[in-house]
Write a protein that holds these residues in place. Structure first.
Motif, PDB file in Angstrom:
ATOM      1  N   MET A   1      43.348  46.109  43.282  1.00 54.94           N
ATOM      2  CA  MET A   1      42.724  47.314  42.747  1.00 54.94           C
ATOM      3  C   MET A   1      41.938  46.960  41.495  1.00 54.94           C
ATOM      4  O   MET A   1      42.310  46.037  40.772  1.00 54.94           O
ATOM      5  CB  MET A   1      43.773  48.368  42.393  1.00 54.94           C
ATOM      6  CG  MET A   1      44.566  48.921  43.548  1.00 54.94           C
ATOM      7  SD  MET A   1      45.825  50.104  43.002  1.00 54.94           S
ATOM      8  CE  MET A   1      44.819  51.544  42.747  1.00 54.94           C
ATOM      9  N   THR A   2      40.915  47.723  41.239  1.00 56.59           N
ATOM     10  CA  THR A   2      40.181  47.524  39.996  1.00 56.59           C
ATOM     11  C   THR A   2      41.028  47.999  38.822  1.00 56.59           C
ATOM     12  O   THR A   2      41.929  48.828  38.988  1.00 56.59           O
ATOM     13  CB  THR A   2      38.856  48.311  40.008  1.00 56.59           C
ATOM     14  OG1 THR A   2      39.162  49.720  40.079  1.00 56.59           O
ATOM     15  CG2 THR A   2      37.967  47.903  41.175  1.00 56.59           C
ATOM     16  N   VAL A   3      40.715  47.487  37.647  1.00 57.18           N
ATOM     17  CA  VAL A   3      41.464  47.879  36.457  1.00 57.18           C
ATOM     18  C   VAL A   3      41.313  49.378  36.209  1.00 57.18           C
ATOM     19  O   VAL A   3      42.281  50.062  35.873  1.00 57.18           O
ATOM     20  CB  VAL A   3      40.998  47.072  35.225  1.00 57.18           C
ATOM     21  CG1 VAL A   3      41.711  47.541  33.980  1.00 57.18           C
ATOM     22  CG2 VAL A   3      41.259  45.589  35.448  1.00 57.18           C
ATOM     23  N   SER A   4      40.119  49.919  36.390  1.00 56.98           N
ATOM     24  CA  SER A   4      39.917  51.353  36.163  1.00 56.98           C
ATOM     25  C   SER A   4      40.756  52.200  37.128  1.00 56.98           C
ATOM     26  O   SER A   4      41.287  53.247  36.741  1.00 56.98           O
ATOM     27  CB  SER A   4      38.438  51.717  36.266  1.00 56.98           C
ATOM     28  OG  SER A   4      37.923  51.376  37.533  1.00 56.98           O
ATOM     29  N   ALA A   5      40.915  51.756  38.378  1.00 58.16           N
ATOM     30  CA  ALA A   5      41.750  52.488  39.341  1.00 58.16           C
ATOM     31  C   ALA A   5      43.219  52.427  38.945  1.00 58.16           C
ATOM     32  O   ALA A   5      43.945  53.425  39.043  1.00 58.16           O
ATOM     33  CB  ALA A   5      41.550  51.927  40.746  1.00 58.16           C
ATOM     34  N   VAL A   6      43.670  51.272  38.487  1.00 58.28           N
ATOM     35  CA  VAL A   6      45.059  51.136  38.043  1.00 58.28           C
ATOM     36  C   VAL A   6      45.294  51.975  36.784  1.00 58.28           C
ATOM     37  O   VAL A   6      46.315  52.662  36.668  1.00 58.28           O
ATOM     38  CB  VAL A   6      45.429  49.653  37.803  1.00 58.28           C
ATOM     39  CG1 VAL A   6      46.821  49.534  37.209  1.00 58.28           C
ATOM     40  CG2 VAL A   6      45.332  48.866  39.094  1.00 58.28           C
ATOM     41  N   ARG A  39      46.237  44.822  32.431  1.00 52.44           N
ATOM     42  CA  ARG A  39      45.150  44.022  31.867  1.00 52.44           C
ATOM     43  C   ARG A  39      44.180  43.615  32.952  1.00 52.44           C
ATOM     44  O   ARG A  39      44.500  43.605  34.128  1.00 52.44           O
ATOM     45  CB  ARG A  39      45.690  42.744  31.242  1.00 52.44           C
ATOM     46  CG  ARG A  39      46.701  43.000  30.167  1.00 52.44           C
ATOM     47  CD  ARG A  39      46.922  41.761  29.384  1.00 52.44           C
ATOM     48  NE  ARG A  39      46.712  42.168  27.998  1.00 52.44           N
ATOM     49  CZ  ARG A  39      46.513  41.351  27.023  1.00 52.44           C
ATOM     50  NH1 ARG A  39      46.464  40.071  27.232  1.00 52.44           N
ATOM     51  NH2 ARG A  39      46.346  41.794  25.809  1.00 52.44           N
ATOM     52  N   ALA A  40      43.004  43.234  32.521  1.00 50.76           N
ATOM     53  CA  ALA A  40      42.013  42.654  33.429  1.00 50.76           C
ATOM     54  C   ALA A  40      42.175  41.144  33.385  1.00 50.76           C
ATOM     55  O   ALA A  40      42.402  40.556  32.342  1.00 50.76           O
ATOM     56  CB  ALA A  40      40.608  43.041  32.982  1.00 50.76           C
ATOM     57  N   SER A  41      42.055  40.531  34.545  1.00 50.06           N
ATOM     58  CA  SER A  41      42.168  39.079  34.634  1.00 50.06           C
ATOM     59  C   SER A  41      41.064  38.567  35.541  1.00 50.06           C
ATOM     60  O   SER A  41      40.794  39.150  36.594  1.00 50.06           O
ATOM     61  CB  SER A  41      43.537  38.701  35.203  1.00 50.06           C
ATOM     62  OG  SER A  41      43.664  37.304  35.307  1.00 50.06           O
ATOM     63  N   ARG A  42      40.437  37.499  35.128  1.00 49.69           N
ATOM     64  CA  ARG A  42      39.370  36.929  35.937  1.00 49.69           C
ATOM     65  C   ARG A  42      39.964  36.185  37.128  1.00 49.69           C
ATOM     66  O   ARG A  42      40.908  35.420  36.999  1.00 49.69           O
ATOM     67  CB  ARG A  42      38.535  35.979  35.089  1.00 49.69           C
ATOM     68  CG  ARG A  42      37.331  35.493  35.835  1.00 49.69           C
ATOM     69  CD  ARG A  42      36.416  34.737  34.944  1.00 49.69           C
ATOM     70  NE  ARG A  42      35.299  34.289  35.766  1.00 49.69           N
ATOM     71  CZ  ARG A  42      34.193  33.855  35.277  1.00 49.69           C
ATOM     72  NH1 ARG A  42      34.020  33.780  33.994  1.00 49.69           N
ATOM     73  NH2 ARG A  42      33.225  33.468  36.078  1.00 49.69           N
ATOM     74  N   ALA A  43      39.375  36.423  38.296  1.00 46.00           N
ATOM     75  CA  ALA A  43      39.779  35.754  39.529  1.00 46.00           C
ATOM     76  C   ALA A  43      38.503  35.249  40.202  1.00 46.00           C
ATOM     77  O   ALA A  43      37.867  35.958  40.962  1.00 46.00           O
ATOM     78  CB  ALA A  43      40.536  36.708  40.446  1.00 46.00           C
ATOM     79  N   GLY A  44      38.116  34.047  39.845  1.00 42.36           N
ATOM     80  CA  GLY A  44      36.848  33.510  40.352  1.00 42.36           C
ATOM     81  C   GLY A  44      35.682  34.242  39.713  1.00 42.36           C
ATOM     82  O   GLY A  44      35.581  34.311  38.498  1.00 42.36           O
ATOM     83  N   VAL A  47      36.901  40.396  38.634  1.00 48.26           N
ATOM     84  CA  VAL A  47      37.979  40.772  37.721  1.00 48.26           C
ATOM     85  C   VAL A  47      38.970  41.622  38.505  1.00 48.26           C
ATOM     86  O   VAL A  47      38.576  42.523  39.236  1.00 48.26           O
ATOM     87  CB  VAL A  47      37.432  41.548  36.509  1.00 48.26           C
ATOM     88  CG1 VAL A  47      38.558  42.023  35.614  1.00 48.26           C
ATOM     89  CG2 VAL A  47      36.461  40.692  35.717  1.00 48.26           C
ATOM     90  N   VAL A  48      40.244  41.330  38.356  1.00 50.05           N
ATOM     91  CA  VAL A  48      41.305  42.094  39.016  1.00 50.05           C
ATOM     92  C   VAL A  48      42.294  42.582  37.960  1.00 50.05           C
ATOM     93  O   VAL A  48      42.290  42.115  36.824  1.00 50.05           O
ATOM     94  CB  VAL A  48      42.041  41.249  40.075  1.00 50.05           C
ATOM     95  CG1 VAL A  48      41.099  40.863  41.200  1.00 50.05           C
ATOM     96  CG2 VAL A  48      42.680  40.026  39.468  1.00 50.05           C
ATOM     97  N   SER A  49      43.127  43.518  38.357  1.00 52.89           N
ATOM     98  CA  SER A  49      44.135  44.023  37.429  1.00 52.89           C
ATOM     99  C   SER A  49      45.389  43.168  37.521  1.00 52.89           C
ATOM    100  O   SER A  49      45.685  42.566  38.554  1.00 52.89           O
ATOM    101  CB  SER A  49      44.454  45.483  37.745  1.00 52.89           C
ATOM    102  OG  SER A  49      44.899  45.611  39.073  1.00 52.89           O
ATOM    103  N   GLU A  50      46.123  43.115  36.420  1.00 55.71           N
ATOM    104  CA  GLU A  50      47.407  42.419  36.389  1.00 55.71           C
ATOM    105  C   GLU A  50      48.313  43.130  35.411  1.00 55.71           C
ATOM    106  O   GLU A  50      47.851  43.882  34.554  1.00 55.71           O
ATOM    107  CB  GLU A  50      47.245  40.955  35.982  1.00 55.71           C
ATOM    108  CG  GLU A  50      46.858  40.745  34.537  1.00 55.71           C
ATOM    109  CD  GLU A  50      46.770  39.275  34.142  1.00 55.71           C
ATOM    110  OE1 GLU A  50      46.777  38.404  35.015  1.00 55.71           O
ATOM    111  OE2 GLU A  50      46.697  39.012  32.942  1.00 55.71           O
TER     112      GLU A  50
END
Length: 62
Positions: A1-6, A39-44, A47-50
């Protein structure tokens, strides 16, 4: 999910249950007393949520 959705789902969860919202120094949201921030985390190239869990005495400084 995107950070904004989370973030949106987290805020809705908090409001529905009358829990406290905490905001870390970097603007990350969390549930008061849970010691977890979204938080947002870079994945390649994206950006994904964590979730970042921390001990009670830990202070979030971004």
């Amino acid at each position: 999910m995107t950070v904004s959705a989370v973030d949106t789902a987290l805020i809705q969860h908090i409001e529905e249950r009358d829990l406290g919202l905490v905001i870390g120094c970097g603007g990350d949201l969390g549930v008061d007393g849970l010691n977890m921030y979204v938080r947002a985390s870079r994945a390649g190239d994206t950006v994904v949520s964590e979730a970042r869990f921390c001990p009670v005495e830990w202070e979030d400084h971004g």
